[in-house]
Design an enzyme around this catalytic site. Structure first.
Site, mmCIF file in Angstrom:
data_model
loop_
_atom_site.group_PDB
_atom_site.id
_atom_site.type_symbol
_atom_site.label_atom_id
_atom_site.label_comp_id
_atom_site.label_asym_id
_atom_site.label_seq_id
_atom_site.Cartn_x
_atom_site.Cartn_y
_atom_site.Cartn_z
ATOM 1 N N SER A 145 0.798 -1.228 0.000
ATOM 2 C CA SER A 145 0.000 0.000 0.000
ATOM 3 C C SER A 145 0.825 1.271 0.000
ATOM 4 O O SER A 145 0.335 2.311 -0.417
ATOM 5 C CB SER A 145 -0.965 -0.007 1.192
ATOM 6 O OG SER A 145 -0.261 -0.069 2.404
ATOM 7 N N HIS A 180 -5.503 -3.103 -3.052
ATOM 8 C CA HIS A 180 -5.121 -2.191 -4.135
ATOM 9 C C HIS A 180 -5.053 -2.869 -5.495
ATOM 10 O O HIS A 180 -4.674 -2.239 -6.488
ATOM 11 C CB HIS A 180 -3.781 -1.523 -3.809
ATOM 12 C CG HIS A 180 -3.831 -0.765 -2.519
ATOM 13 N ND1 HIS A 180 -4.377 0.488 -2.404
ATOM 14 C CD2 HIS A 180 -3.465 -1.126 -1.258
ATOM 15 C CE1 HIS A 180 -4.323 0.887 -1.142
ATOM 16 N NE2 HIS A 180 -3.770 -0.086 -0.430
ATOM 17 N N LYS A 214 -12.036 1.192 -2.351
ATOM 18 C CA LYS A 214 -10.927 1.741 -3.136
ATOM 19 C C LYS A 214 -11.344 1.743 -4.608
ATOM 20 O O LYS A 214 -12.216 2.515 -4.974
ATOM 21 C CB LYS A 214 -9.662 0.978 -2.801
ATOM 22 C CG LYS A 214 -9.258 1.330 -1.348
ATOM 23 C CD LYS A 214 -8.109 0.604 -0.753
ATOM 24 C CE LYS A 214 -7.888 1.151 0.661
ATOM 25 N NZ LYS A 214 -7.084 0.294 1.495
HETATM 26 C C1 LIG Z 1 -7.106 0.197 2.971
HETATM 27 C C2 LIG Z 1 -6.498 -1.107 3.329
HETATM 28 C C3 LIG Z 1 -7.110 -1.968 4.241
HETATM 29 C C4 LIG Z 1 -8.305 -1.553 5.046
HETATM 30 O O1 LIG Z 1 -9.455 -1.533 4.276
HETATM 31 P P1 LIG Z 1 -10.660 -0.589 4.742
HETATM 32 O O2 LIG Z 1 -11.827 -1.100 3.986
HETATM 33 O O3 LIG Z 1 -10.261 0.789 4.367
HETATM 34 O O4 LIG Z 1 -10.800 -0.769 6.223
HETATM 35 C C5 LIG Z 1 -6.553 -3.209 4.428
HETATM 36 N N1 LIG Z 1 -5.434 -3.582 3.789
HETATM 37 C C6 LIG Z 1 -4.802 -2.771 2.920
HETATM 38 C C7 LIG Z 1 -3.560 -3.239 2.232
HETATM 39 C C8 LIG Z 1 -5.304 -1.500 2.671
HETATM 40 O O5 LIG Z 1 -4.668 -0.680 1.855
#
Ligand SMILES: *Cc1c(COP(=O)(O)O)cnc(C)c1O
Length: 391
Positions: free
Chosen positions: A186, A214, A245
């Site tokens: 991330s 992602h 996302k």
């Molecule tokens: C954003 C993210 C999460 C958390 O997801 P949310 O739905 O925002 O709680 C978990 N793992 C990774 C790698 C992320 O980038």
């Protein structure tokens, strides 16, 4: 009201911790967004081009999703009103789970309210004290928290060092072994070597838990995610992706073998003891899946923007991390310097977040440039030019 007495000492301690963060340039501040999420936003009464969101396909404010959410609210109301196991599980959730399972090519899928909760749910439902988690050092914080809450032995290996991982697996006497990794990291944007990880897990009888926050919607044919990107099918894999996302809405899901999903329904506390996400969001997410599946033009444009940025950026003292994904990390070094560059860009109406420790390792504060299919080539050129001038 804070008055005199022992409590004032508690507040004095907090105030001095906050002052120390400020002094080290680590205070985090929120900007207030006045428009829908997108490539062009208004913040504090000013317009910016934003490179801050994980809305990689530009769907967060797509008119068809907004219309689907409206229809979902009309059909199901706004609140789910109960947990999934009581009476919060509506037909819209059910249909979405079936579509997510077939979309990712896995037997079953289960919705969670957030990715953070999904990760905690998987580790705590499947593991206990006799078990072990093997985690890449650059994994997302939610995966680390999940391992700690599961009370399993927590063993971290250096980023992408599969030899180190193999040694840990070979030496482990744990009852169950769970290898955990971001599929797309991330804060760096690089992609985990999933085929090699699957092979290791087969060799050492471990599960592979992939966090594709992602990759889902962006990687692979039709945006089916990291498994499709590598053409992998394996019962070793437990797959998690977020829906806030690239999918542009909110929530997350876990997909895998039937026994895994059934175990989560029975045992995952972040599934059981919480209100179901509103069914209207599952209606919006079904539309989002349609747009993702038919979104090859968006993905192609995004890939072209990534190539354009990497070609035009000419860092001398900074380091552009290797990445083929929408996450492009420009490592600056100190927190103060990263914040100064981010502020200089903001003065030119370009918003790029500075990411500081502890989110990234000490000494690697960076700009995390997130590209989106909603950006234009001209906007990416503007960013590259501004950065080349600043350094
Ligand atoms: C954003 C993210 C999460 C958390 O997801 P949310 O739905 O925002 O709680 C978990 N793992 C990774 C790698 C992320 O980038």
């Amino acid at each position: 009201m804070k008055s005199e007495g022992p409590a004032t000492l508690l507040y004095a301690a907090l105030a001095s911790e906050l002052a120390e963060l400020e002094q080290r340039g680590l205070t985090r501040r929120r900007r207030v967004l006045e428009t829908p999420q997108g490539a062009r936003v208004a913040v504090d009464g000013r317009e910016f081009v934003s490179f801050c969101s994980n809305d990689y396909l530009g769907l967060a404010a797509h008119p068809e999703l907004i219309e689907a959410a409206r229809q979902g609210a009309a059909d199901f109301g706004v609140g789910a009103g109960a947990s999934h196991l009581i009476l919060g599980h509506a037909t819209a959730h059910e249909v979405l789970e079936q579509r997510l399972a077939s979309f990712t090519g896995l037997p079953r899928a289960l919705l969670f309210s957030t990715g953070y909760m999904a990760n905690i749910g998987v580790a705590t439902a499947l593991l206990g004290r006799e078990d072990a988690v093997f985690a890449d050092r650059l994994n997302h914080a939610s995966l680390n928290d999940a391992a700690l809450l599961a009370r399993a032995r927590f063993q971290r290996y250096p980023h992408l060092d599969l030899d180190a991982l193999a040694r840990l697996l070979a030496a482990s006497r744990a009852r169950r072994k769970l290898v955990v990794t971001d599929a797309v990291f991330s804060m760096d944007g690089d992609i985990a070597p999933v085929p090699d990880l699957v092979a290791l897990c087969e060799r050492y009888d471990a599960w592979l838990f992939l966090d594709d926050a992602h990759g889902f919607g962006v990687l692979g044919p039709e945006g089916r995610g990291v498994l499709a990107h590598f053409g992998i099918r394996s019962p070793r894999v437990i797959y998690m992706a977020t829906l806030g996302k690239a999918a542009g809405v909110f929530g997350a899901f876990v997909a895998g073998e039937t026994e895994v999903v059934e175990s989560l329904i029975q045992r995952a506390r972040t599934y059981i003891y919480t209100t179901a996400a509103p069914a209207m969001m599952s209606v919006a997410l079904q539309k989002s899946l349609d747009l993702i599946q038919g979104g090859e033009a968006r993905r192609q444009h995004l890939r072209a923007l990534i190539a354009r940025l990497r070609e035009r950026l000419q860092p001398e003292q900074w380091r552009l991390m290797p990445s083929q994904t929408a996450i492009q990390a420009l490592v600056i070094g100190s927190s103060g310097a990263a914040v100064a560059v981010s502020e200089a860009l903001a003065r030119e109406a370009l918003l790029v977040p500075a990411i500081r420790p502890p989110t990234v390792p000490q000494g690697t504060a960076r700009l995390r440039i997130s590209l989106s299919a909603a950006h234009t080539h001209e906007e990416v050129e503007r960013l590259a030019t501004a950065l080349n001038v600043l350094q």
